[in-house]
Design an enzyme around this catalytic site. Sequence first.
Site, PDB file in Angstrom:
ATOM      1  N   THR A 116      10.906  -0.841  -6.095  1.00 23.50           N
ATOM      2  CA  THR A 116      10.707   0.490  -5.524  1.00 23.50           C
ATOM      3  C   THR A 116      11.381   0.583  -4.166  1.00 23.50           C
ATOM      4  O   THR A 116      11.450  -0.402  -3.427  1.00 23.50           O
ATOM      5  CB  THR A 116       9.202   0.795  -5.367  1.00 23.50           C
ATOM      6  N   TYR A 140       1.143  -1.222  -2.020  1.00 19.14           N
ATOM      7  CA  TYR A 140       1.980  -1.127  -3.230  1.00 19.14           C
ATOM      8  C   TYR A 140       3.386  -1.650  -2.951  1.00 19.14           C
ATOM      9  O   TYR A 140       3.899  -2.517  -3.660  1.00 19.14           O
ATOM     10  CB  TYR A 140       2.030   0.314  -3.732  1.00 19.14           C
TER      11      TYR A 140
END
Length: 328
Positions: A116, A140
């Site tokens: 990501t 995350y």
Amino acid sequence: MSILVTGGAGYIGSHTVAELLENKEDVIILDSLERGHKESVLGGKLIIGDLRDKEFINKVFKENDIEAVIHFAAYIEVGESTVDPLKFYNNNVVSTLNLLNAMNEAGVKKIVFSSTAATYGEPENIPILETDKTLPTNPYGETKLTVEKALKWADSCLGIKHVILRYFNASGAHMSGKIGEDHNPETHLIPLILQVALGKREDIKIFGTDYPTPDGTCIRDYIHVTDLANAHVLALNKLRNDNSSQIYNLGNGKGFSVKEVIEIARKVTGQPIKSVVAPKRTGDPAILVASSEKIIKELKWAPRYNDLETIIETAWTWHKTHPKGYNI
């Protein structure tokens, strides 16, 4: 030999499975179905199980002839990660270490990792480059970066070669209309907007209108999920061709503000789509746009659906025909 796709019943995973099948690959899908959907798997062999179970994952590798892995399986919601970071570490990091151990024991030495652009945190440059510093601002992003670091050492010490793909905001749905985006709860902007258009939600919240952007709302990069899927296939073929590790960003190259996305969705759906201004959320950067120049140059990646109107049209087609998601 087969390509193992972990999390292959999830949103991006299922679209990548579809792309692999179109390229005549033999595909094994591994998914716990905790957040994935059996109905989103359009072909291949589905194995239901959890990567946190070492005995299970070792058995998968012993019983199947696996050439390479494309690894999606992870929790992805930023807000949830700040509430329960240890849950994210357990699912995103521990499970990946189990996977890498099983790969190493089985002699499987190729992995494409779905990472990501959240690994960058507050961006140094716009658009973001692969060489920019990585300093995540939420658990995350940190779990994904932790896996990236593990992959680096798995390469140098064990010879497991990787391609890491960092991206924001997968959007849209398969052109066939058979599969699309169905998260519960949903937190992504485009499907939330479309829920308003469908009458499932009263309004769409705009979190802050005084950012240093042309219209005061956050600017983000949106990329069609099928273009993302295609990039994973190109990454797999890169590992086959030159057996060397690499990191690539994936983005549209152009950002769209929250207000722009809402306005385009109004045009596509023909619905008024009520919006309301809400307080800013902590940790929301003003602009996040990734540069894809490297993957375009090196892997000849050519996104086919990079117009935001087209992206939203495909999503709208799927949501209209699946108003309850896969529980239609």
